[in-house]
Design a protein around this motif. Structure first.
Motif, PDB file in Angstrom:
ATOM      1  N   ALA A  39     -15.958  16.659 -36.588  1.00 21.05           N
ATOM      2  CA  ALA A  39     -16.905  16.118 -37.664  1.00 21.05           C
ATOM      3  C   ALA A  39     -17.596  14.964 -36.572  1.00 21.05           C
ATOM      4  N   ALA A  40     -16.976  14.394 -35.861  1.00 20.84           N
ATOM      5  CA  ALA A  40     -17.805  13.462 -35.142  1.00 20.84           C
ATOM      6  C   ALA A  40     -18.765  13.885 -34.217  1.00 20.84           C
ATOM      7  N   LEU A  41     -18.461  15.152 -33.524  1.00 25.30           N
ATOM      8  CA  LEU A  41     -19.479  15.560 -32.749  1.00 25.30           C
ATOM      9  C   LEU A  41     -20.676  15.976 -33.668  1.00 25.30           C
ATOM     10  N   HIS A  42     -20.313  16.807 -34.800  1.00 18.77           N
ATOM     11  CA  HIS A  42     -21.382  17.020 -35.670  1.00 18.77           C
ATOM     12  C   HIS A  42     -22.398  15.831 -36.163  1.00 18.77           C
ATOM     13  N   ASN A  43     -21.617  14.735 -36.418  1.00 17.89           N
ATOM     14  CA  ASN A  43     -22.398  13.375 -36.780  1.00 17.89           C
ATOM     15  C   ASN A  43     -23.336  12.881 -35.410  1.00 17.89           C
ATOM     16  N   LEU A  44     -22.459  12.839 -34.411  1.00 18.37           N
ATOM     17  CA  LEU A  44     -23.514  12.379 -33.230  1.00 18.37           C
ATOM     18  C   LEU A  44     -24.735  13.198 -33.131  1.00 18.37           C
ATOM     19  N   ASP A  45     -24.572  14.639 -33.199  1.00 22.59           N
ATOM     20  CA  ASP A  45     -25.521  15.457 -32.959  1.00 22.59           C
ATOM     21  C   ASP A  45     -26.755  15.102 -34.262  1.00 22.59           C
ATOM     22  N   ASP A  46     -26.365  15.121 -35.351  1.00 24.47           N
ATOM     23  CA  ASP A  46     -27.225  15.091 -36.857  1.00 24.47           C
ATOM     24  C   ASP A  46     -27.792  13.839 -36.588  1.00 24.47           C
ATOM     25  N   ASN A  47     -27.374  12.714 -35.926  1.00 23.46           N
ATOM     26  CA  ASN A  47     -28.032  11.501 -36.028  1.00 23.46           C
ATOM     27  C   ASN A  47     -28.836  11.259 -34.580  1.00 23.46           C
ATOM     28  N   GLU A  63     -13.406  17.671 -45.885  1.00 22.44           N
ATOM     29  CA  GLU A  63     -12.218  17.920 -46.564  1.00 22.44           C
ATOM     30  C   GLU A  63     -10.768  17.801 -46.077  1.00 22.44           C
ATOM     31  N   GLY A  64      -9.942  16.712 -46.778  1.00 20.81           N
ATOM     32  CA  GLY A  64      -8.537  16.652 -45.862  1.00 20.81           C
ATOM     33  C   GLY A  64      -8.662  15.595 -44.635  1.00 20.81           C
ATOM     34  N   ALA A  65      -9.649  15.172 -44.393  1.00 18.21           N
ATOM     35  CA  ALA A  65      -9.665  14.517 -43.184  1.00 18.21           C
ATOM     36  C   ALA A  65      -9.703  12.921 -43.709  1.00 18.21           C
ATOM     37  N   PHE A  66      -9.553  11.871 -42.956  1.00 16.48           N
ATOM     38  CA  PHE A  66      -9.571  10.310 -43.380  1.00 16.48           C
ATOM     39  C   PHE A  66     -10.909  10.138 -43.463  1.00 16.48           C
ATOM     40  N   LEU A 121     -17.102  12.463 -26.077  1.00 19.72           N
ATOM     41  CA  LEU A 121     -15.883  12.164 -27.079  1.00 19.72           C
ATOM     42  C   LEU A 121     -14.719  13.091 -26.378  1.00 19.72           C
ATOM     43  N   VAL A 122     -13.536  12.604 -26.459  1.00 20.00           N
ATOM     44  CA  VAL A 122     -12.633  13.327 -25.643  1.00 20.00           C
ATOM     45  C   VAL A 122     -11.421  13.498 -26.772  1.00 20.00           C
ATOM     46  N   ARG A 123     -10.797  14.559 -27.027  1.00 20.41           N
ATOM     47  CA  ARG A 123      -9.621  14.555 -27.865  1.00 20.41           C
ATOM     48  C   ARG A 123      -8.352  14.400 -27.066  1.00 20.41           C
ATOM     49  N   LEU A 124      -8.189  13.038 -27.149  1.00 19.12           N
ATOM     50  CA  LEU A 124      -6.929  12.393 -26.508  1.00 19.12           C
ATOM     51  C   LEU A 124      -6.531  11.348 -27.367  1.00 19.12           C
ATOM     52  N   SER A 125      -5.081  10.987 -27.485  1.00 20.09           N
ATOM     53  CA  SER A 125      -4.488  10.039 -28.035  1.00 20.09           C
ATOM     54  C   SER A 125      -4.711   8.458 -27.222  1.00 20.09           C
ATOM     55  N   ALA A 126      -4.528   7.679 -27.881  1.00 19.74           N
ATOM     56  CA  ALA A 126      -4.957   6.402 -27.228  1.00 19.74           C
ATOM     57  C   ALA A 126      -3.922   6.254 -26.069  1.00 19.74           C
ATOM     58  N   GLU A 127      -2.514   6.939 -26.427  1.00 21.49           N
ATOM     59  CA  GLU A 127      -1.440   6.671 -25.332  1.00 21.49           C
ATOM     60  C   GLU A 127      -1.761   7.324 -24.092  1.00 21.49           C
ATOM     61  N   GLU A 128      -2.196   8.681 -24.348  1.00 22.78           N
ATOM     62  CA  GLU A 128      -2.744   9.687 -23.298  1.00 22.78           C
ATOM     63  C   GLU A 128      -3.900   9.107 -22.421  1.00 22.78           C
ATOM     64  N   LEU A 129      -4.885   8.610 -23.028  1.00 28.99           N
ATOM     65  CA  LEU A 129      -5.990   7.937 -22.381  1.00 28.99           C
ATOM     66  C   LEU A 129      -5.634   6.862 -21.438  1.00 28.99           C
ATOM     67  N   THR A 130      -4.691   6.087 -22.106  1.00 34.66           N
ATOM     68  CA  THR A 130      -4.064   4.894 -21.392  1.00 34.66           C
ATOM     69  C   THR A 130      -3.344   5.565 -19.840  1.00 34.66           C
ATOM     70  N   THR A 146     -12.341   8.418 -28.044  1.00 35.82           N
ATOM     71  CA  THR A 146     -11.218   9.219 -28.233  1.00 35.82           C
ATOM     72  C   THR A 146     -10.826   9.373 -29.673  1.00 35.82           C
ATOM     73  N   GLU A 147     -10.202  10.367 -30.004  1.00 34.48           N
ATOM     74  CA  GLU A 147      -9.647  10.687 -31.117  1.00 34.48           C
ATOM     75  C   GLU A 147      -8.650  12.028 -30.897  1.00 34.48           C
ATOM     76  N   ILE A 148      -7.501  12.080 -31.834  1.00 32.40           N
ATOM     77  CA  ILE A 148      -6.457  13.288 -31.507  1.00 32.40           C
ATOM     78  C   ILE A 148      -6.734  14.165 -32.725  1.00 32.40           C
ATOM     79  N   SER A 149      -7.147  13.774 -33.638  1.00 36.17           N
ATOM     80  CA  SER A 149      -7.421  14.966 -34.767  1.00 36.17           C
ATOM     81  C   SER A 149      -8.386  15.778 -34.536  1.00 36.17           C
ATOM     82  N   LYS A 150      -8.128  17.087 -34.652  1.00 35.19           N
ATOM     83  CA  LYS A 150      -9.293  18.152 -34.436  1.00 35.19           C
ATOM     84  C   LYS A 150     -10.054  18.048 -35.197  1.00 35.19           C
TER      85      LYS A 150
END
Length: 361
Positions: A242-250, A180-183, A257-266, A233-237
């Motif tokens: 959700a992505a971690l759950h989805n990886l595990d569920d499948n 809920e509330g996420a893209f 998966l790392v919580r970094l922006s694209a700029e930070e990973l660069t 990488t993804e910045i939204s907590k």
């Protein structure tokens, strides 16, 4: 281009988008785009409505762009999923019959899935009490949905705070939690076509994939089955969780998966500075052959765009063809367009989703 819903104009408006994409990509010698159309109606899996009081009753309402005071009252919404259209009158009848549900209710949000799941968020200008919760629990049971109640500083969850989606890609069905509330992609049918295009475009590989802006893992899950391992990488907590759950569920176990922006990973890949969130991850152990990007409307910033240049293959999904073209221009001296596609996520509007596979010259 008209933004008025009229199925008789669908073919013409889609062809206008194809022409626009052709023109934007022509300077780069792009091949003819593959075109993935949308259902003409009932394609949108989520919808948000303000409520408008008239004759002592609350009604679903929408507003023309820039108009806040003249509501357009609606009873159904033909571009929304059939489940949303089924739920709209049922929910309206429920709030009309219950002051606990209707008192200071000002907004309603629906999230449905191709898999048949549904979640409704009710937003209030008042605290939510035990009378509201009792009524909402009965409503959730009656409608067969999850209910989220929102008021200032409080969220009450009845059922789950996510909807469950299932998408078939490359002969396998992937299961997704959509919080809920996420893209989430609003057009599920076109999203499934988009995932299959990306899956085919990447191909079967024996090296590694870097993914930027991974969201809830929409692309990550199927693309991970095509490579040795993935760093995403993804910045939204909320999206990361959700992505971690989805990886595990499948049962997808080759993704970090790392919580970094694209700029930070660069900055991390360029060894500008270390990040605590990358502890335990040996960036030098990855043999990246491809990068997948699905950036926001602004596209990739120049530094991130420059980062992608070091990869042989750049798989790029874009929700803004103008910024896509600007990024391709920056990369065109080292990469050429091997494939391109148009995905009509947003019929009857000027918005369009597109994809390109760039390969090193």
């Amino acid at each position: 281009m008209s933004s008025v819903y009229d199925p008789t104009t669908y073919t013409a408006q889609l062809e206008a988008k194809v022409e626009r994409l052709r023109a934007l990509l022509a300077p780069f010698g792009a091949p003819e785009p593959a075109v993935f159309d949308s259902p003409r109606e009932h394609y949108r899996l989520r919808a948000e409505f303000r409520l408008w009081r008239e004759n002592e009753q609350r009604h679903y309402a929408m507003f023309a762009p820039g108009e806040k005071h003249q509501a357009i009252l609606i009873d159904d919404f033909p571009i929304a999923s059939q489940r949303i259209n089924q739920l709209m009158p049922q929910l309206k009848a429920a709030w009309q019959a219950s002051s606990a549900l209707s008192f200071k209710l000002f907004q309603v949000e629906f999230l449905t899935t191709l898999a048949g799941d549904a979640m409704i968020t009710l937003c209030y200008h008042r605290p939510l009490d035990e009378h509201w919760e009792a009524a909402a629990r009965q409503l959730a049971t009656d409608l067969g949905v999850s209910i989220i109640g929102r008021s200032k500083g409080k969220r009450v969850v009845i059922g789950r705070d996510y909807a469950v989606e299932e998408l078939a890609v490359g002969g396998r069905t992937f299961r997704y939690r959509q919080p809920e509330g996420a893209f989430t992609q609003p057009n599920g049918t076109v999203n499934q076509k988009m995932l299959n295009w990306a899956y085919e475009a990447l191909g079967e590989r024996e090296d590694d994939l870097l993914e930027l802006y991974c969201g809830n893992g929409n692309f990550t899950l199927p693309l991970a089955t095509r490579v040795r391992k993935v760093l995403a990488t993804e910045i939204s907590k909320t999206s990361v969780n959700a992505a971690l759950h989805n990886l595990d569920d499948n049962g997808v176990d080759n993704v970090r998966l790392v919580r970094l922006s694209a700029e930070e990973l660069t900055e991390a890949l360029n060894e500008v500075r270390p990040f605590r969130r990358l502890e335990g991850i040996d960036l030098k152990s990855y043999a990246f052959g491809s990068v997948f990007v699905d950036p926001p409307r602004a596209g990739m910033d120049p530094d991130t765009c420059e980062l992608t240049r070091r990869f042989d293959n750049i798989l790029y999904i874009s929700c803004n063809p103008e910024t896509l073209a600007a990024n391709i221009e920056q990369l065109s001296d080292t990469h050429r367009i091997e494939r391109c596609a148009l995905f009509d996520q947003f019929p009857y509007t000027h918005h369009m989703e597109s994809g390109v596979l760039l390969v090193r010259r």
